[in-house]
Structure formats: C-alpha cells, structure tokens
Write a protein that holds these residues in place. Structure first.
Motif, PDB file in Angstrom:
ATOM      1  N   LYS A 104      -4.318  -7.362   5.411  1.00 27.97           N
ATOM      2  CA  LYS A 104      -3.576  -6.888   4.251  1.00 27.97           C
ATOM      3  C   LYS A 104      -4.322  -5.731   3.595  1.00 27.97           C
ATOM      4  N   ILE A 105      -3.562  -4.730   3.204  1.00 28.51           N
ATOM      5  CA  ILE A 105      -4.102  -3.592   2.469  1.00 28.51           C
ATOM      6  C   ILE A 105      -3.403  -3.577   1.122  1.00 28.51           C
ATOM      7  N   LYS A 106      -4.183  -3.598   0.027  1.00 28.91           N
ATOM      8  CA  LYS A 106      -3.596  -3.579  -1.310  1.00 28.91           C
ATOM      9  C   LYS A 106      -3.687  -2.185  -1.889  1.00 28.91           C
ATOM     10  N   ILE A 107      -2.594  -1.759  -2.517  1.00 28.91           N
ATOM     11  CA  ILE A 107      -2.540  -0.479  -3.205  1.00 28.91           C
ATOM     12  C   ILE A 107      -2.344  -0.790  -4.695  1.00 28.91           C
ATOM     13  N   PHE A 108      -3.271  -0.332  -5.543  1.00 33.55           N
ATOM     14  CA  PHE A 108      -3.211  -0.595  -6.977  1.00 33.55           C
ATOM     15  C   PHE A 108      -3.234   0.731  -7.720  1.00 33.55           C
ATOM     16  N   LYS A 109      -2.193   0.968  -8.520  1.00 32.22           N
ATOM     17  CA  LYS A 109      -2.112   2.194  -9.319  1.00 32.22           C
ATOM     18  C   LYS A 109      -2.226   1.822 -10.793  1.00 32.22           C
ATOM     19  N   LYS A 110      -2.957   2.645 -11.535  1.00 33.98           N
ATOM     20  CA  LYS A 110      -3.137   2.377 -12.953  1.00 33.98           C
ATOM     21  C   LYS A 110      -3.331   3.689 -13.696  1.00 33.98           C
ATOM     22  N   ILE A 111      -2.711   3.771 -14.858  1.00 38.61           N
ATOM     23  CA  ILE A 111      -2.968   4.882 -15.785  1.00 38.61           C
ATOM     24  C   ILE A 111      -3.566   4.247 -17.032  1.00 38.61           C
ATOM     25  N   ARG A 112      -4.802   4.569 -17.328  1.00 39.73           N
ATOM     26  CA  ARG A 112      -5.490   3.887 -18.412  1.00 39.73           C
ATOM     27  C   ARG A 112      -4.871   4.203 -19.762  1.00 39.73           C
ATOM     28  N   ARG A 113      -4.954   3.211 -20.606  1.00 43.63           N
ATOM     29  CA  ARG A 113      -4.459   3.255 -21.998  1.00 43.63           C
ATOM     30  C   ARG A 113      -2.955   3.482 -22.093  1.00 43.63           C
ATOM     31  N   GLN A 114      -2.220   3.324 -21.018  1.00 46.92           N
ATOM     32  CA  GLN A 114      -0.775   3.515 -21.067  1.00 46.92           C
ATOM     33  C   GLN A 114      -0.015   2.236 -20.704  1.00 46.92           C
ATOM     34  N   GLY A 115      -0.718   1.196 -20.279  1.00 43.85           N
ATOM     35  CA  GLY A 115      -0.058  -0.052 -19.914  1.00 43.85           C
ATOM     36  C   GLY A 115       0.662   0.037 -18.571  1.00 43.85           C
ATOM     37  N   TYR A 116       0.279   1.020 -17.755  1.00 48.66           N
ATOM     38  CA  TYR A 116       0.937   1.223 -16.462  1.00 48.66           C
ATOM     39  C   TYR A 116       0.055   0.649 -15.356  1.00 48.66           C
ATOM     40  N   ARG A 117       0.549  -0.399 -14.686  1.00 43.13           N
ATOM     41  CA  ARG A 117      -0.147  -0.977 -13.540  1.00 43.13           C
ATOM     42  C   ARG A 117       0.887  -1.345 -12.481  1.00 43.13           C
ATOM     43  N   ARG A 118       0.642  -0.960 -11.251  1.00 46.24           N
ATOM     44  CA  ARG A 118       1.540  -1.291 -10.140  1.00 46.24           C
ATOM     45  C   ARG A 118       0.684  -1.773  -8.971  1.00 46.24           C
ATOM     46  N   THR A 119       1.054  -2.893  -8.388  1.00 43.53           N
ATOM     47  CA  THR A 119       0.367  -3.410  -7.212  1.00 43.53           C
ATOM     48  C   THR A 119       1.351  -3.436  -6.063  1.00 43.53           C
ATOM     49  N   ASN A 120       0.928  -2.917  -4.944  1.00 46.43           N
ATOM     50  CA  ASN A 120       1.758  -2.902  -3.744  1.00 46.43           C
ATOM     51  C   ASN A 120       0.825  -3.129  -2.567  1.00 46.43           C
ATOM     52  N   GLY A 121       1.374  -3.300  -1.396  1.00 48.70           N
ATOM     53  CA  GLY A 121       0.528  -3.480  -0.231  1.00 48.70           C
ATOM     54  C   GLY A 121       1.358  -3.588   1.028  1.00 48.70           C
ATOM     55  N   HIS A 122       0.667  -3.625   2.161  1.00 51.00           N
ATOM     56  CA  HIS A 122       1.355  -3.776   3.442  1.00 51.00           C
ATOM     57  C   HIS A 122       0.378  -4.257   4.501  1.00 51.00           C
ATOM     58  N   ARG A 123       0.931  -4.633   5.644  1.00 49.31           N
ATOM     59  CA  ARG A 123       0.132  -5.021   6.808  1.00 49.31           C
ATOM     60  C   ARG A 123       0.562  -4.131   7.961  1.00 49.31           C
ATOM     61  N   GLN A 124      -0.340  -3.319   8.437  1.00 47.05           N
ATOM     62  CA  GLN A 124      -0.057  -2.353   9.496  1.00 47.05           C
ATOM     63  C   GLN A 124       0.070  -3.062  10.843  1.00 47.05           C
ATOM     64  N   MET A 125       1.009  -2.628  11.672  1.00 45.44           N
ATOM     65  CA  MET A 125       1.150  -3.166  13.027  1.00 45.44           C
ATOM     66  C   MET A 125       0.069  -2.554  13.914  1.00 45.44           C
ATOM     67  N   GLU A 126      -0.544  -3.383  14.764  1.00 44.16           N
ATOM     68  CA  GLU A 126      -1.607  -2.916  15.646  1.00 44.16           C
ATOM     69  C   GLU A 126      -1.494  -3.603  17.002  1.00 44.16           C
ATOM     70  N   SER A 127      -2.077  -2.982  18.009  1.00 47.40           N
ATOM     71  CA  SER A 127      -2.068  -3.516  19.368  1.00 47.40           C
ATOM     72  C   SER A 127      -3.497  -3.817  19.788  1.00 47.40           C
ATOM     73  N   VAL A 128      -3.659  -4.921  20.504  1.00 48.27           N
ATOM     74  CA  VAL A 128      -4.960  -5.316  21.045  1.00 48.27           C
ATOM     75  C   VAL A 128      -4.938  -5.005  22.535  1.00 48.27           C
ATOM     76  N   LEU A 129      -5.943  -4.257  22.996  1.00 49.53           N
ATOM     77  CA  LEU A 129      -6.004  -3.820  24.398  1.00 49.53           C
ATOM     78  C   LEU A 129      -7.283  -4.303  25.059  1.00 49.53           C
ATOM     79  N   ARG A 130      -7.199  -4.620  26.344  1.00 52.89           N
ATOM     80  CA  ARG A 130      -8.374  -4.910  27.175  1.00 52.89           C
ATOM     81  C   ARG A 130      -8.493  -3.759  28.158  1.00 52.89           C
TER      82      ARG A 130
END
Length: 184
Positions: free
Chosen positions: A71-97
């Motif tokens: 999981k990768i979390k993305i957190f945006k904030k603007i100080r002293r403005q009460g603005y907070r946003r949390t988002n995130g995603h899980r990237q697709m990946e391949s395992v190779l031998r």
C-alpha cells in the motif's frame, strides 16, 4: 554471468535463478517472457556495454505471478486551513524468475525448477497455516512402514476420581467478626 535489463522505466541487474519484482507485464502465470532491452552484459569474457542496447542479447524469464504491491498512502495538507486529504493505492506488479541470459557469444541457463507458488502461499507456509505438499505425499509411506503395536492397556478405573472431597472450612460471617471486636 549477469545482465542489466530495462523494463517499466527501471533497470535491474539479474543473474540466472534470480527472482525479481517488476512493473506489471501481460501474461499468465507460468508463461515465458523475453527481454530484448539489455543494457550491459558481464561474464567470463568481460563486460559488454550497449550503445544504448546490446544487439542480439536477450534475457529469458518465467512469470511466477501478477499481484498487487504494498500500500502507498498519499496525504495532502495545507496548514492552518483545515485541509487534509488521504488517498492511496496498490500498484500491480509481476514476479519473475530469470531462467537464462544470452548474448555477446555467451550463454547462461538456470537449471532449477520454477515454482509457481504465490507470495500469499509462501507467507502462509512460513506461519505454518498451509499444508505442506511434501508431508501429505510422505504420510502414506510412513504408515505402511511402521510396525504394528500391541493392543493398548485397558483404561484405569474411575473409582479414584469419585472419592469424596472433605468440605472446606467455612468463614465466619462479617457481622459476627464486627460484634466480637466491639465486645473487646
């Protein structure tokens, strides 16, 4: 022998037998993948650099699984403005031998067997939650080879368990104790 390949905008140094995690590639588990973007080869004959790629050099691999990454979390904030946003995603990946490297007059193959066990199954086995394949196949052989034992001894009679226990001494009520202390 080793090679430096380019896939998904990143470069990886690989040898035959290595397991690598790359950006998602198309294909089913168990399919063969070939990389033609070989930037460098190193081996017994020395190092061969490409400009930018080595012509005719290839790296062969087997696709073990395609999964979601961490999981990768993305957190945006603007100080002293009460603005907070949390988002995130899980990237697709391949395992190779990596199974083989070929180029610059040299070849290197991996002689092992490519297991298509997923990471989730490996983690379950590490914690002892998944049944082991080796144990289930080996159990019938052990039963046939084990000598037969004699009948078990009869269970002990239950008379010892039914003995009456002595009643515990009763405590004096709290009021009686209080009365005795007042008299003294």
């Amino acid at each position: 022998m080793y090679a430096v390949i380019k896939t998904g905008g990143k470069q990886y140094r690989v040898q035959p037998g290595d397991v690598i995690v790359v950006e998602k590639l198309d294909g089913e588990a168990g399919s063969n993948v070939s990389f033609g973007d070989v930037l460098m080869l190193g081996g017994d004959k020395g190092v061969t650099l490409g400009a930018p790629m080595i012509a005719g050099a290839t790296v062969a691999a087997t696709l073990v699984e395609t999964r979601k990454g961490e999981k990768i979390k993305i957190f945006k904030k603007i100080r002293r403005q009460g603005y907070r946003r949390t988002n995130g995603h899980r990237q697709m990946e391949s395992v190779l031998r990596i199974t083989g490297i070929e180029g610059a007059g040299e070849k290197a193959k991996w002689d092992g067997e490519t297991s298509l066990m997923t990471k989730a199954e490996m983690n379950a086995r590490a914690r002892g939650l998944a049944p082991r394949v080796e144990e289930t196949e080996a159990k019938p052989a052990r039963k046939a080879a084990a000598p037969k034992t004699e009948a078990k001894a009869a269970p002990a009679p239950k008379a010892a368990k039914t003995e009456a226990k002595a009643p515990a001494a009763k405590k004096a009520p709290a009021k009686a104790k209080a009365a005795k202390t007042d008299e003294a």
